[in-house]
Design a protein around this motif. Structure first.
Motif, short mmCIF file in Angstrom:
data_model
loop_
_atom_site.label_atom_id
_atom_site.label_comp_id
_atom_site.label_asym_id
_atom_site.label_seq_id
_atom_site.Cartn_x
_atom_site.Cartn_y
_atom_site.Cartn_z
N UNK A 88 0.82 -1.21 0.00
CA UNK A 88 0.00 0.00 0.00
C UNK A 88 0.85 1.25 0.00
N UNK A 89 0.31 2.31 -0.61
CA UNK A 89 0.86 3.65 -0.45
C UNK A 89 0.09 4.31 0.69
N UNK A 90 0.78 4.81 1.70
CA UNK A 90 0.13 5.49 2.81
C UNK A 90 0.18 6.99 2.52
N UNK A 91 -0.97 7.57 2.24
CA UNK A 91 -1.05 8.98 1.86
C UNK A 91 -1.60 9.79 3.02
N UNK A 92 -0.83 10.78 3.46
CA UNK A 92 -1.23 11.65 4.57
C UNK A 92 -1.38 13.07 4.05
N UNK A 93 -2.61 13.56 3.87
CA UNK A 93 -2.78 14.96 3.45
C UNK A 93 -2.32 15.90 4.57
N UNK A 94 -1.38 16.76 4.27
CA UNK A 94 -0.82 17.67 5.28
C UNK A 94 -0.80 19.12 4.78
N UNK A 95 -1.66 19.43 3.83
CA UNK A 95 -1.72 20.80 3.31
C UNK A 95 -3.10 21.41 3.54
N UNK A 96 -3.60 21.37 4.77
CA UNK A 96 -4.95 21.92 5.02
C UNK A 96 -4.94 23.44 4.88
N UNK A 97 -6.04 23.98 4.39
CA UNK A 97 -6.10 25.42 4.14
C UNK A 97 -6.33 26.21 5.42
N UNK A 98 -6.84 25.58 6.47
CA UNK A 98 -7.20 26.35 7.66
C UNK A 98 -6.14 26.44 8.73
N UNK A 99 -4.95 25.95 8.47
CA UNK A 99 -3.94 25.91 9.52
C UNK A 99 -3.10 27.18 9.58
N UNK A 100 -3.12 27.97 8.54
CA UNK A 100 -2.33 29.19 8.56
C UNK A 100 -1.27 29.18 7.49
N UNK A 101 -0.73 30.34 7.21
CA UNK A 101 0.26 30.48 6.14
C UNK A 101 1.64 30.05 6.63
N UNK A 102 2.36 29.30 5.82
CA UNK A 102 3.73 28.94 6.20
C UNK A 102 4.66 30.13 6.10
N UNK A 103 5.87 29.94 6.56
CA UNK A 103 6.88 30.98 6.46
C UNK A 103 7.13 31.34 5.00
N UNK A 104 7.49 32.61 4.74
CA UNK A 104 7.78 33.01 3.36
C UNK A 104 8.84 32.10 2.74
N UNK A 105 8.56 31.63 1.55
CA UNK A 105 9.50 30.75 0.86
C UNK A 105 9.33 29.29 1.19
N UNK A 106 8.50 28.96 2.19
CA UNK A 106 8.28 27.56 2.55
C UNK A 106 7.27 26.93 1.60
N UNK A 107 7.44 25.65 1.35
CA UNK A 107 6.58 24.92 0.42
C UNK A 107 5.81 23.84 1.18
N UNK A 108 4.49 23.98 1.33
CA UNK A 108 3.71 22.95 2.03
C UNK A 108 3.66 21.66 1.21
#
Length: 216
Positions: free
Chosen positions: A65-85
């Motif tokens: 199996x491929x274990x897929x964990x979505x970790x780019x929720x829209x409601x968590x806040x903006x990452x640091x400038x230049x960071x890639x979610x």
């Protein structure tokens, strides 16, 4: 000792091959995985850390199996400038799945079937001396594609490194809330832990209770 994980199981076919993708039934609400230059930084609360520990262990017992964990929720806040979610996919190396095909496979996934899967909740003893032997083949490999970090390895290396997330879940909350301490608690999956070469980046796992919707 085992932990039971509520998941959804998805089946999809790419050409002649059928793949199984496992996702947590409820993706972690307070978790982020960011590509921040030299490091891959995971920010989690204790609930998310326990879930990731369970899914990391599940990757050790689910080599098909491929274990897929979505970790780019829209409601968590903006990452640091230049960071890639990033999202996260864990998979056994024997699957020989090409990350370049992930976007296509992901687009074919339906709602899936709800299930409860069992994963080990404890770590085996690690022979650290053996990690440095030339014949050791228990390595992690990383690939970035379609806003997703792919971590590919053997069952052994997944089993032996799941404890980094449990450590953060176990000790992070008390450490951060103790005013006599510096307020930072983290664990690292570095080259020694992951049996990697110089091309694989360290994963820094940090406990945080600072989220837009309040303390964890």
């Amino acid at each position: 000792m085992h932990v039971h994980l509520p998941v959804t199981v998805h089946q999809a076919r790419l050409g002649p091959r059928e793949f199984q993708v496992v996702r947590p039934a409820r993706p972690p609400r307070r978790a982020l995985l960011l590509d921040e230059g030299p490091y891959l930084n995971a920010y989690v609360d204790d609930e998310a850390a326990r879930l990731l520990a369970g899914l990391w262990s599940l990757a050790a017992t689910s080599p098909r199996s491929l274990i897929h964990v979505p970790l780019r929720p829209t409601g968590v806040g903006s990452p640091e400038p230049g960071a890639r979610p990033l999202d996260l996919v864990l998979l056994h190396h024997s699957l020989q799945f090409a990350p370049s095909r992930w976007k296509e496979l992901r687009g074919l996934l339906g709602p899936g079937r709800r299930r409860s899967l069992s994963a080990p909740a404890s770590e085996p003893e690690v022979d650290y001396e053996a990690l440095h032997h030339a014949e050791n083949r228990d390595h992690f490999h990383q690939h970035l594609h379609a806003e997703t970090l792919f971590v590919t390895g053997s069952a052994k290396v997944f089993r032996e490194t799941a404890g980094a997330f449990r450590e953060v879940a176990r000790h992070g909350p008390a450490h951060v809330r103790d005013t006599t301490r510096l307020g930072h608690y983290c664990a690292r999956l570095h080259s020694g832990d992951m049996r990697t070469g110089t091309r694989t980046r360290e994963i820094h796992i940090e406990y945080t209770d600072s989220w837009p919707d309040g303390p964890a």
